[in-house]
Design a protein around this motif. Structure first.
Motif, PDB file in Angstrom:
ATOM      1  N   THR A   5       0.578  -0.922  -0.003  1.00 30.15           N
ATOM      2  CA  THR A   5       0.083  -0.340  -0.283  1.00 30.15           C
ATOM      3  C   THR A   5       0.796   1.513  -0.222  1.00 30.15           C
ATOM      4  OG1 THR A   5      -1.724   1.324   1.185  1.00 30.15           O
ATOM      5  CG2 THR A   5      -0.492  -0.229   2.808  1.00 30.15           C
ATOM      6  N   SER A   6       0.230   2.661  -0.527  1.00 36.39           N
ATOM      7  CA  SER A   6       0.925   3.433  -0.964  1.00 36.39           C
ATOM      8  C   SER A   6       0.996   4.028   0.933  1.00 36.39           C
ATOM      9  CB  SER A   6       0.304   4.413  -1.513  1.00 36.39           C
ATOM     10  OG  SER A   6       0.015   5.921  -0.726  1.00 36.39           O
ATOM     11  N   GLU A   7       1.768   4.868   1.372  1.00 32.15           N
ATOM     12  CA  GLU A   7       1.601   5.088   2.296  1.00 32.15           C
ATOM     13  C   GLU A   7       0.692   6.617   3.035  1.00 32.15           C
ATOM     14  OE1 GLU A   7       6.189   5.478   3.745  1.00 32.15           O
ATOM     15  OE2 GLU A   7       6.176   6.348   1.855  1.00 32.15           O
ATOM     16  N   CYS A  16      -2.994   7.638   4.043  1.00 33.31           N
ATOM     17  CA  CYS A  16      -3.568   6.839   5.323  1.00 33.31           C
ATOM     18  C   CYS A  16      -4.693   6.291   4.563  1.00 33.31           C
ATOM     19  CB  CYS A  16      -4.030   8.058   6.325  1.00 33.31           C
ATOM     20  SG  CYS A  16      -3.060   9.040   7.547  1.00 33.31           S
ATOM     21  N   ARG A  17      -5.616   7.039   3.588  1.00 31.99           N
ATOM     22  CA  ARG A  17      -7.190   6.299   3.165  1.00 31.99           C
ATOM     23  C   ARG A  17      -6.374   5.086   2.198  1.00 31.99           C
ATOM     24  NH1 ARG A  17      -6.181  11.376   0.974  1.00 31.99           N
ATOM     25  NH2 ARG A  17      -5.119  11.208  -1.861  1.00 31.99           N
ATOM     26  N   THR A  18      -5.150   5.222   2.099  1.00 28.42           N
ATOM     27  CA  THR A  18      -4.450   3.300   0.940  1.00 28.42           C
ATOM     28  C   THR A  18      -4.537   2.309   2.072  1.00 28.42           C
ATOM     29  OG1 THR A  18      -2.396   3.976   0.820  1.00 28.42           O
ATOM     30  CG2 THR A  18      -3.725   4.760  -1.326  1.00 28.42           C
ATOM     31  N   THR A  19      -3.946   2.811   3.026  1.00 27.89           N
ATOM     32  CA  THR A  19      -3.606   1.732   4.511  1.00 27.89           C
ATOM     33  C   THR A  19      -4.726   1.357   4.591  1.00 27.89           C
ATOM     34  OG1 THR A  19      -2.778   3.827   6.157  1.00 27.89           O
ATOM     35  CG2 THR A  19      -0.998   2.637   4.530  1.00 27.89           C
ATOM     36  N   GLN A  20      -5.569   2.557   4.942  1.00 22.23           N
ATOM     37  CA  GLN A  20      -6.234   1.583   5.886  1.00 22.23           C
ATOM     38  C   GLN A  20      -7.721   1.432   4.690  1.00 22.23           C
ATOM     39  OE1 GLN A  20      -9.501   5.531   7.168  1.00 22.23           O
ATOM     40  NE2 GLN A  20     -10.107   4.717   8.708  1.00 22.23           N
ATOM     41  N   THR A  21      -7.604   1.766   3.658  1.00 24.40           N
ATOM     42  CA  THR A  21      -8.228   0.333   2.777  1.00 24.40           C
ATOM     43  C   THR A  21      -8.079  -1.073   2.377  1.00 24.40           C
ATOM     44  OG1 THR A  21      -9.058   2.599   0.942  1.00 24.40           O
ATOM     45  CG2 THR A  21      -8.871   0.163   0.480  1.00 24.40           C
ATOM     46  N   ALA A  22      -6.739  -0.623   2.792  1.00 23.75           N
ATOM     47  CA  ALA A  22      -5.468  -2.071   3.049  1.00 23.75           C
ATOM     48  C   ALA A  22      -5.726  -2.984   3.879  1.00 23.75           C
ATOM     49  CB  ALA A  22      -4.416  -2.234   2.862  1.00 23.75           C
ATOM     50  N   VAL A  78      -0.133  -5.540   5.842  1.00 21.00           N
ATOM     51  CA  VAL A  78       0.258  -4.924   4.707  1.00 21.00           C
ATOM     52  C   VAL A  78       1.255  -4.906   4.577  1.00 21.00           C
ATOM     53  CG1 VAL A  78      -0.806  -2.626   3.980  1.00 21.00           C
ATOM     54  CG2 VAL A  78      -2.920  -4.297   4.727  1.00 21.00           C
ATOM     55  N   THR A  79       1.317  -3.881   3.906  1.00 18.57           N
ATOM     56  CA  THR A  79       3.405  -3.293   4.227  1.00 18.57           C
ATOM     57  C   THR A  79       3.329  -2.158   3.500  1.00 18.57           C
ATOM     58  OG1 THR A  79       4.390  -6.008   3.625  1.00 18.57           O
ATOM     59  CG2 THR A  79       5.282  -4.048   3.294  1.00 18.57           C
ATOM     60  N   PRO A  80       3.879  -1.218   3.754  1.00 16.79           N
ATOM     61  CA  PRO A  80       4.104  -0.365   3.620  1.00 16.79           C
ATOM     62  C   PRO A  80       4.606  -0.182   2.004  1.00 16.79           C
ATOM     63  CG  PRO A  80       4.498   0.620   5.152  1.00 16.79           C
ATOM     64  CD  PRO A  80       4.315  -0.941   5.387  1.00 16.79           C
ATOM     65  N   PHE A  81       4.599   1.193   0.702  1.00 20.98           N
ATOM     66  CA  PHE A  81       5.355   0.552  -0.272  1.00 20.98           C
ATOM     67  C   PHE A  81       5.581   1.254  -0.758  1.00 20.98           C
ATOM     68  CE2 PHE A  81       5.306  -1.205  -5.005  1.00 20.98           C
ATOM     69  CZ  PHE A  81       6.405  -1.564  -5.180  1.00 20.98           C
ATOM     70  N   GLU A 141       3.407 -16.032  -7.480  1.00 20.94           N
ATOM     71  CA  GLU A 141       3.085 -15.165  -6.821  1.00 20.94           C
ATOM     72  C   GLU A 141       2.147 -13.660  -7.499  1.00 20.94           C
ATOM     73  OE1 GLU A 141       5.492 -12.092  -3.759  1.00 20.94           O
ATOM     74  OE2 GLU A 141       6.172 -14.460  -3.587  1.00 20.94           O
ATOM     75  N   ARG A 142       1.453 -13.874  -5.922  1.00 19.37           N
ATOM     76  CA  ARG A 142      -0.608 -13.117  -6.594  1.00 19.37           C
ATOM     77  C   ARG A 142       0.209 -12.028  -6.021  1.00 19.37           C
ATOM     78  NH1 ARG A 142      -3.445 -17.496  -6.658  1.00 19.37           N
ATOM     79  NH2 ARG A 142      -3.802 -17.134  -4.618  1.00 19.37           N
ATOM     80  N   VAL A 143       0.326 -10.311  -5.940  1.00 21.61           N
ATOM     81  CA  VAL A 143      -0.298  -9.129  -5.182  1.00 21.61           C
ATOM     82  C   VAL A 143      -1.504  -8.012  -5.524  1.00 21.61           C
ATOM     83  CG1 VAL A 143       1.225  -8.235  -6.988  1.00 21.61           C
ATOM     84  CG2 VAL A 143       1.451  -7.687  -4.794  1.00 21.61           C
ATOM     85  N   LEU A 144      -2.023  -7.589  -4.840  1.00 20.31           N
ATOM     86  CA  LEU A 144      -2.566  -6.734  -4.389  1.00 20.31           C
ATOM     87  C   LEU A 144      -1.247  -5.505  -3.953  1.00 20.31           C
ATOM     88  CD1 LEU A 144      -5.573  -5.540  -3.861  1.00 20.31           C
ATOM     89  CD2 LEU A 144      -5.467  -6.509  -2.016  1.00 20.31           C
ATOM     90  N   ILE A 145      -1.880  -4.164  -4.459  1.00 22.38           N
ATOM     91  CA  ILE A 145      -1.257  -3.198  -4.526  1.00 22.38           C
ATOM     92  C   ILE A 145      -2.423  -2.135  -4.006  1.00 22.38           C
ATOM     93  CG2 ILE A 145       0.430  -0.816  -4.900  1.00 22.38           C
ATOM     94  CD1 ILE A 145       1.716  -3.264  -6.932  1.00 22.38           C
ATOM     95  N   VAL A 146      -2.455  -1.264  -3.183  1.00 16.12           N
ATOM     96  CA  VAL A 146      -3.786  -0.521  -3.042  1.00 16.12           C
ATOM     97  C   VAL A 146      -2.464   1.334  -3.265  1.00 16.12           C
ATOM     98  CG1 VAL A 146      -5.587   0.872  -1.566  1.00 16.12           C
ATOM     99  CG2 VAL A 146      -5.035  -1.854  -1.301  1.00 16.12           C
ATOM    100  N   THR A 147      -3.556   1.941  -4.384  1.00 13.77           N
ATOM    101  CA  THR A 147      -2.647   3.056  -4.168  1.00 13.77           C
ATOM    102  C   THR A 147      -3.872   3.905  -4.543  1.00 13.77           C
ATOM    103  OG1 THR A 147      -1.236   3.335  -5.516  1.00 13.77           O
ATOM    104  CG2 THR A 147      -2.372   1.944  -6.786  1.00 13.77           C
ATOM    105  N   HIS A 148      -3.171   4.640  -5.787  1.00  9.73           N
ATOM    106  CA  HIS A 148      -4.344   5.860  -6.023  1.00  9.73           C
ATOM    107  C   HIS A 148      -4.661   5.591  -7.597  1.00  9.73           C
ATOM    108  CE1 HIS A 148      -3.085   7.480  -2.169  1.00  9.73           C
ATOM    109  NE2 HIS A 148      -1.773   7.142  -2.436  1.00  9.73           N
ATOM    110  N   GLN A 149      -5.306   7.398  -8.164  1.00 10.58           N
ATOM    111  CA  GLN A 149      -6.186   7.071  -9.781  1.00 10.58           C
ATOM    112  C   GLN A 149      -4.910   6.744 -10.274  1.00 10.58           C
ATOM    113  OE1 GLN A 149      -6.511  10.711 -11.142  1.00 10.58           O
ATOM    114  NE2 GLN A 149      -5.961   8.792 -12.956  1.00 10.58           N
ATOM    115  N   VAL A 150      -3.656   8.438  -9.794  1.00  3.94           N
ATOM    116  CA  VAL A 150      -2.541   8.537 -11.161  1.00  3.94           C
ATOM    117  C   VAL A 150      -1.987   7.352 -11.168  1.00  3.94           C
ATOM    118  CG1 VAL A 150      -3.018  11.189 -10.569  1.00  3.94           C
ATOM    119  CG2 VAL A 150      -1.793   9.488  -9.119  1.00  3.94           C
ATOM    120  N   ASN A 151      -1.983   6.575  -9.893  1.00  6.93           N
ATOM    121  CA  ASN A 151      -0.507   5.754 -10.400  1.00  6.93           C
ATOM    122  C   ASN A 151      -0.714   4.718 -10.618  1.00  6.93           C
ATOM    123  OD1 ASN A 151      -0.748   7.350  -7.576  1.00  6.93           O
ATOM    124  ND2 ASN A 151       1.221   6.080  -7.627  1.00  6.93           N
TER     125      ASN A 151
END
Length: 179
Positions: free
Chosen positions: A84-86, A88-94, A102-105, A136-146
């Motif tokens: 997840t992005s660092e 708050c809205r992404t870490t909370q979503t994750a 969940v690991t900060p990325f 390996e399966r990965v989920l990245i919680v991030t933002h629209q621009v990314n």
């Protein structure tokens, strides 16, 4: 004659597979835009680690994140890594997805207010994904621009863009909209 033409058109239309099948495939890379957080961008005084200075999830966004996590879990979809992005809205979503640790990325951090970071961060994400073990399966919680920089897709809040790795980067396989 019109009925025959309509039937032929329907037969020729591509059959949409269940996005959950694509999401659970070995090697799937899911890019999720954080759940609903009203507004656009963040205040200029925003600081990482201080949620009071950031745009945060609404009650609806928190419920949305829980529901998405429940759908994935009910389909038996798990992840080897949840990044997840660092923000708050992404870490909370994750966290609210309830799918595992969940690991900060930092490469997934938003570059909405500083587009000069877009190419570097996008390259870092792609390099990281390319180095993952096969299957390996990965989920990245991030933002629209990314997500847009990685796929060309502008996802809505809570939407997941399902991709797979290729020699040229990521290939979009399907999309999973929030309900």
């Amino acid at each position: 004659m019109r009925l025959i033409a309509l039937c032929l058109a329907l037969l020729a239309a591509p059959v949409q597979a269940d996005p959950m099948v694509a999401a659970g495939a070995p090697g799937a890379v899911l890019l999720m835009r954080h759940a609903t957080a009203p507004g656009t961008g963040d205040p200029p005084t925003m600081r990482l680690g201080d949620c009071a200075t950031q745009r945060n999830l609404s009650d609806a966004g928190r419920a949305e994140a829980r529901a998405i996590g429940a759908r994935l879990s009910a389909a038996g979809i798990g992840f080897d890594r949840i990044l997840t992005s660092e923000w708050c809205r992404t870490t909370q979503t994750a966290d609210l997805l309830g799918l595992g640790p969940v690991t900060p990325f930092p490469p997934a951090n938003s570059f909405f207010s500083d587009r000069s970071e877009a190419d570097r961060q996008t390259a870092e994400v792609l390099a990281y994904i390319a180095a993952l073990p096969e299957g390996e399966r990965v989920l990245i919680v991030t933002h629209q621009v990314n997500i847009t920089a990685l796929t060309g897709i502008v996802p809505r809040s809570g939407e997941i863009v399902i991709t797979r790795r290729t020699g040229a980067g990521l290939e979009v396989v399907d999309r999973l909209a929030p309900e």
